[in-house]
Design a protein around this motif. Structure first.
Motif, PDB file in Angstrom:
ATOM      1  N   LEU A 112       0.810  -1.212   0.000  1.00  0.00           N
ATOM      2  CA  LEU A 112       0.000   0.000   0.000  1.00  0.00           C
ATOM      3  C   LEU A 112       0.846   1.265   0.000  1.00  0.00           C
ATOM      4  CD1 LEU A 112      -2.689  -1.055   2.631  1.00  0.00           C
ATOM      5  CD2 LEU A 112      -2.876  -1.169   0.135  1.00  0.00           C
ATOM      6  N   PHE A 113       2.045   1.204   0.554  1.00  0.00           N
ATOM      7  CA  PHE A 113       2.854   2.404   0.759  1.00  0.00           C
ATOM      8  C   PHE A 113       4.063   2.487  -0.165  1.00  0.00           C
ATOM      9  CE2 PHE A 113       0.771   1.289   4.770  1.00  0.00           C
ATOM     10  CZ  PHE A 113      -0.027   2.413   4.927  1.00  0.00           C
ATOM     11  N   ALA A 114       4.439   1.372  -0.810  1.00  0.00           N
ATOM     12  CA  ALA A 114       5.600   1.387  -1.706  1.00  0.00           C
ATOM     13  C   ALA A 114       5.461   2.406  -2.828  1.00  0.00           C
ATOM     14  CB  ALA A 114       5.845  -0.019  -2.262  1.00  0.00           C
ATOM     15  N   PRO A 115       4.276   2.594  -3.442  1.00  0.00           N
ATOM     16  CA  PRO A 115       4.175   3.607  -4.504  1.00  0.00           C
ATOM     17  C   PRO A 115       4.536   5.008  -4.034  1.00  0.00           C
ATOM     18  CG  PRO A 115       2.297   2.123  -4.599  1.00  0.00           C
ATOM     19  CD  PRO A 115       3.026   1.804  -3.315  1.00  0.00           C
ATOM     20  N   ILE A 116       4.249   5.323  -2.779  1.00  0.00           N
ATOM     21  CA  ILE A 116       4.608   6.635  -2.227  1.00  0.00           C
ATOM     22  C   ILE A 116       6.114   6.710  -2.010  1.00  0.00           C
ATOM     23  CG2 ILE A 116       4.271   8.214  -0.293  1.00  0.00           C
ATOM     24  CD1 ILE A 116       1.536   6.819   0.139  1.00  0.00           C
ATOM     25  N   THR A 117       6.657   5.684  -1.363  1.00  0.00           N
ATOM     26  CA  THR A 117       8.089   5.666  -1.055  1.00  0.00           C
ATOM     27  C   THR A 117       8.930   5.715  -2.316  1.00  0.00           C
ATOM     28  OG1 THR A 117       7.652   4.402   0.961  1.00  0.00           O
ATOM     29  CG2 THR A 117       9.900   4.348   0.095  1.00  0.00           C
ATOM     30  N   ASN A 118       8.542   4.971  -3.345  1.00  0.00           N
ATOM     31  CA  ASN A 118       9.342   4.894  -4.564  1.00  0.00           C
ATOM     32  C   ASN A 118       9.461   6.245  -5.250  1.00  0.00           C
ATOM     33  OD1 ASN A 118       9.756   2.170  -4.160  1.00  0.00           O
ATOM     34  ND2 ASN A 118       8.085   1.534  -5.524  1.00  0.00           N
ATOM     35  N   VAL A 119       8.414   7.081  -5.164  1.00  0.00           N
ATOM     36  CA  VAL A 119       8.459   8.411  -5.788  1.00  0.00           C
ATOM     37  C   VAL A 119       9.292   9.383  -4.958  1.00  0.00           C
ATOM     38  CG1 VAL A 119       7.080  10.419  -6.434  1.00  0.00           C
ATOM     39  CG2 VAL A 119       6.265   8.117  -6.986  1.00  0.00           C
ATOM     40  N   LEU A 120       9.155   9.297  -3.609  1.00  0.00           N
ATOM     41  CA  LEU A 120       9.732  10.329  -2.749  1.00  0.00           C
ATOM     42  C   LEU A 120      11.158  10.033  -2.278  1.00  0.00           C
ATOM     43  CD1 LEU A 120       6.598  11.153  -0.578  1.00  0.00           C
ATOM     44  CD2 LEU A 120       7.611  12.574  -2.370  1.00  0.00           C
ATOM     45  N   LYS A 121      11.603   8.808  -2.355  1.00  0.00           N
ATOM     46  CA  LYS A 121      12.891   8.459  -1.737  1.00  0.00           C
ATOM     47  C   LYS A 121      14.076   9.211  -2.331  1.00  0.00           C
ATOM     48  CE  LYS A 121      13.621   4.337  -4.613  1.00  0.00           C
ATOM     49  NZ  LYS A 121      13.816   2.864  -4.585  1.00  0.00           N
ATOM     50  N   ASP A 122      13.966   9.638  -3.604  1.00  0.00           N
ATOM     51  CA  ASP A 122      15.064  10.373  -4.242  1.00  0.00           C
ATOM     52  C   ASP A 122      14.652  11.790  -4.647  1.00  0.00           C
ATOM     53  OD1 ASP A 122      16.841   8.155  -4.117  1.00  0.00           O
ATOM     54  OD2 ASP A 122      15.837   7.279  -5.867  1.00  0.00           O
ATOM     55  N   SER A 123      13.550  12.299  -4.061  1.00  0.00           N
ATOM     56  CA  SER A 123      13.000  13.577  -4.516  1.00  0.00           C
ATOM     57  C   SER A 123      13.126  14.705  -3.509  1.00  0.00           C
ATOM     58  CB  SER A 123      11.512  13.397  -4.862  1.00  0.00           C
ATOM     59  OG  SER A 123      11.344  12.413  -5.858  1.00  0.00           O
ATOM     60  N   LEU A 124      13.724  14.454  -2.336  1.00  0.00           N
ATOM     61  CA  LEU A 124      13.701  15.442  -1.261  1.00  0.00           C
ATOM     62  C   LEU A 124      15.081  15.935  -0.863  1.00  0.00           C
ATOM     63  CD1 LEU A 124      11.012  13.677   0.970  1.00  0.00           C
ATOM     64  CD2 LEU A 124      10.653  15.493  -0.724  1.00  0.00           C
ATOM     65  N   GLY A 125      16.071  15.726  -1.713  1.00  0.00           N
ATOM     66  CA  GLY A 125      17.429  16.133  -1.381  1.00  0.00           C
ATOM     67  C   GLY A 125      18.138  15.075  -0.557  1.00  0.00           C
ATOM     68  N   THR A 126      19.374  15.383  -0.194  1.00  0.00           N
ATOM     69  CA  THR A 126      20.212  14.402   0.499  1.00  0.00           C
ATOM     70  C   THR A 126      20.700  14.876   1.868  1.00  0.00           C
ATOM     71  OG1 THR A 126      22.185  15.245  -0.630  1.00  0.00           O
ATOM     72  CG2 THR A 126      21.006  13.420  -1.678  1.00  0.00           C
ATOM     73  N   ASP A 127      20.194  15.996   2.353  1.00  0.00           N
ATOM     74  CA  ASP A 127      20.680  16.541   3.623  1.00  0.00           C
ATOM     75  C   ASP A 127      20.004  15.933   4.843  1.00  0.00           C
ATOM     76  OD1 ASP A 127      22.416  18.243   2.309  1.00  0.00           O
ATOM     77  OD2 ASP A 127      20.958  19.878   2.224  1.00  0.00           O
ATOM     78  N   ALA A 128      18.796  15.391   4.674  1.00  0.00           N
ATOM     79  CA  ALA A 128      18.002  14.962   5.818  1.00  0.00           C
ATOM     80  C   ALA A 128      17.236  13.691   5.496  1.00  0.00           C
ATOM     81  CB  ALA A 128      17.015  16.055   6.227  1.00  0.00           C
ATOM     82  N   LEU A 129      16.713  13.080   6.557  1.00  0.00           N
ATOM     83  CA  LEU A 129      15.730  12.017   6.417  1.00  0.00           C
ATOM     84  C   LEU A 129      14.363  12.628   6.699  1.00  0.00           C
ATOM     85  CD1 LEU A 129      14.712   9.022   6.271  1.00  0.00           C
ATOM     86  CD2 LEU A 129      15.023   8.967   8.747  1.00  0.00           C
ATOM     87  N   TYR A 130      13.413  12.450   5.780  1.00  0.00           N
ATOM     88  CA  TYR A 130      12.035  12.883   5.988  1.00  0.00           C
ATOM     89  C   TYR A 130      11.199  11.634   6.272  1.00  0.00           C
ATOM     90  CZ  TYR A 130      13.459  17.403   4.220  1.00  0.00           C
ATOM     91  OH  TYR A 130      14.079  18.602   4.060  1.00  0.00           O
ATOM     92  N   GLN A 131      10.493  11.687   7.385  1.00  0.00           N
ATOM     93  CA  GLN A 131       9.698  10.545   7.823  1.00  0.00           C
ATOM     94  C   GLN A 131       8.224  10.942   7.821  1.00  0.00           C
ATOM     95  OE1 GLN A 131       9.255   9.222  12.107  1.00  0.00           O
ATOM     96  NE2 GLN A 131      10.717   7.689  11.370  1.00  0.00           N
ATOM     97  N   LEU A 132       7.433  10.216   7.048  1.00  0.00           N
ATOM     98  CA  LEU A 132       5.991  10.459   6.965  1.00  0.00           C
ATOM     99  C   LEU A 132       5.278   9.518   7.927  1.00  0.00           C
ATOM    100  CD1 LEU A 132       3.568  11.824   5.530  1.00  0.00           C
ATOM    101  CD2 LEU A 132       3.613   9.911   3.904  1.00  0.00           C
ATOM    102  N   ASN A 133       4.556  10.095   8.884  1.00  0.00           N
ATOM    103  CA  ASN A 133       3.810   9.322   9.866  1.00  0.00           C
ATOM    104  C   ASN A 133       2.332   9.319   9.494  1.00  0.00           C
ATOM    105  OD1 ASN A 133       6.267   9.269  11.167  1.00  0.00           O
ATOM    106  ND2 ASN A 133       5.694  10.755  12.715  1.00  0.00           N
ATOM    107  N   LEU A 134       1.747   8.113   9.417  1.00  0.00           N
ATOM    108  CA  LEU A 134       0.330   7.998   9.113  1.00  0.00           C
ATOM    109  C   LEU A 134      -0.237   6.734   9.736  1.00  0.00           C
ATOM    110  CD1 LEU A 134      -0.077   7.023   5.336  1.00  0.00           C
ATOM    111  CD2 LEU A 134       1.945   6.589   6.692  1.00  0.00           C
ATOM    112  N   PRO A 135      -1.555   6.662   9.941  1.00  0.00           N
ATOM    113  CA  PRO A 135      -2.140   5.506  10.625  1.00  0.00           C
ATOM    114  C   PRO A 135      -1.898   4.215   9.858  1.00  0.00           C
ATOM    115  CG  PRO A 135      -3.698   7.328  10.538  1.00  0.00           C
ATOM    116  CD  PRO A 135      -2.556   7.707   9.647  1.00  0.00           C
TER     117      PRO A 135
END
Length: 328
Positions: A112-135
């Motif tokens: 259910l969540f891989a489609p989101i991760t696959n798009v965003l994992k290389d789209s937010l830069g390399t300085d930080a880890l962004y963690q999306l919290n959801l139910p």
């Protein structure tokens, strides 16, 4: 060492003592093969070796007089005892999960969540880890068109929001965040956290599944581990003058990190007079190329004390160089 063929290639460089120790470990491996649970990986022996190596480096001595009290049916069966110089050490290991069945839950929800991760994992830069919290059950049971629309709305909101989150002044891995908020097109609350530098080098986005009463469940499981492990270590300290070491193994990256382990463990440990001299966390879920280790509580100093100081607050180990010290 998980790849036994590598051991044979290194025999020529071993000392007599190291060769004898290796032979004992290999005999144990043949008699009782190390078969990690395919769902819940655990590397007790390798984690123990990483812990001993860290202590060897710090103390400037090589391990000696190794014993495996569990195999001896000892009254206080810790995983391992050994000496560094004239000092005896007693070592215990325990695998920690934030709640029972966490890894199985991740396997069931990944699609259910891989489609989101696959798009965003290389789209937010390399300085930080962004963690999306959801139910955890937020996307379960939805029809394909609805699921796709929600996934696209989440991706758009994360891309827009991530650059607005400020840094923290030091790397305590608590992070700064936005939310909870219900973005347009998303029928549930989201929280986006920023951790800098990345907790895992090269990993810049992940999804964390929120579970009801997670901190309560984490505390219950930690208390159970403490009740089981502390008395055995304390007995070695009282009877043999051993320095006592507890090493916690972390096998998931989404719900477990050095900060929340510290937040849960330290108050529980400090309430006990039988707490170990030193407690560490090893993330065997990381790598290749490296596992990480953090000090959680050494004396009265917690992980946060080390993170705020100029001292080293973590160490890295190549898992392919580690021995399986306990045959598990």
């Amino acid at each position: 060492m998980r790849d036994l063929s590598k051991i044979a290639n290194q025999l020529g460089s071993l000392t007599v003592r190291e060769s004898n120790m290796l032979a004992e470990m290999l005999r144990s491996r043949w008699e009782k093969p190390h078969k990690p649970n395919p769902i819940l990986s655990r590397y007790e022996g390798e984690v123990c070796d990483a812990m001993v190596r860290r202590l060897e480096e710090r103390e400037g001595h090589t391990r000696d007089a190794l014993r495996w009290p569990e195999k001896e049916n000892h009254q206080h069966p810790v995983e391992l005892t050994f000496k560094l110089g004239n000092q005896l050490y007693a070592l215990e290991h325990t695998l920690i999960e934030p709640f029972d069945g966490h890894v199985r839950m991740e396997a069931q929800t990944e699609k259910l969540f891989a489609p989101i991760t696959n798009v965003l994992k290389d789209s937010l830069g390399t300085d930080a880890l962004y963690q999306l919290n959801l139910p955890i059950n937020a996307l379960n049971g939805r029809k394909p068109a609805e699921l796709l629309a929600i996934q696209q709305a989440i991706i758009g909101w994360v891309k827009e929001t991530a650059p607005t989150i400020p840094k923290r002044p030091f790397p305590d891995y608590k992070g700064n965040g936005v939310g909870p908020v219900k973005p347009t097109g998303v029928p549930f609350d989201l929280v986006l956290m920023r951790y800098e530098p990345p907790i895992v080098p090269g990993k810049h986005f992940e999804i964390r599944h929120l579970v009801d009463d997670i901190e309560k469940q984490r505390s219950v499981r930690m208390q159970a581990a403490i009740n089981k492990k502390f008395p055995k270590l304390a007995a070695w300290k009282a009877s043999d003058g051993a320095k006592t070491i507890l090493v916690l193994e972390q096998n998931d990256i989404q719900l477990t990190n050095a900060s929340n382990v510290t937040d849960t463990y330290v108050p529980l440990a400090k309430a006990r007079i039988d707490r170990p001299d030193e407690t560490y966390l090893v993330a065997s879920c990381m790598g290749p190329p490296a596992w990480w280790m953090w000090p959680i509580l050494i004396g009265d100093r917690s992980y946060y004390d080390f993170a705020r100081s100029d001292e080293t607050s973590y160490w890295e180990f190549d898992p392919d160089t580690l021995f399986n010290l306990t045959s598990r």
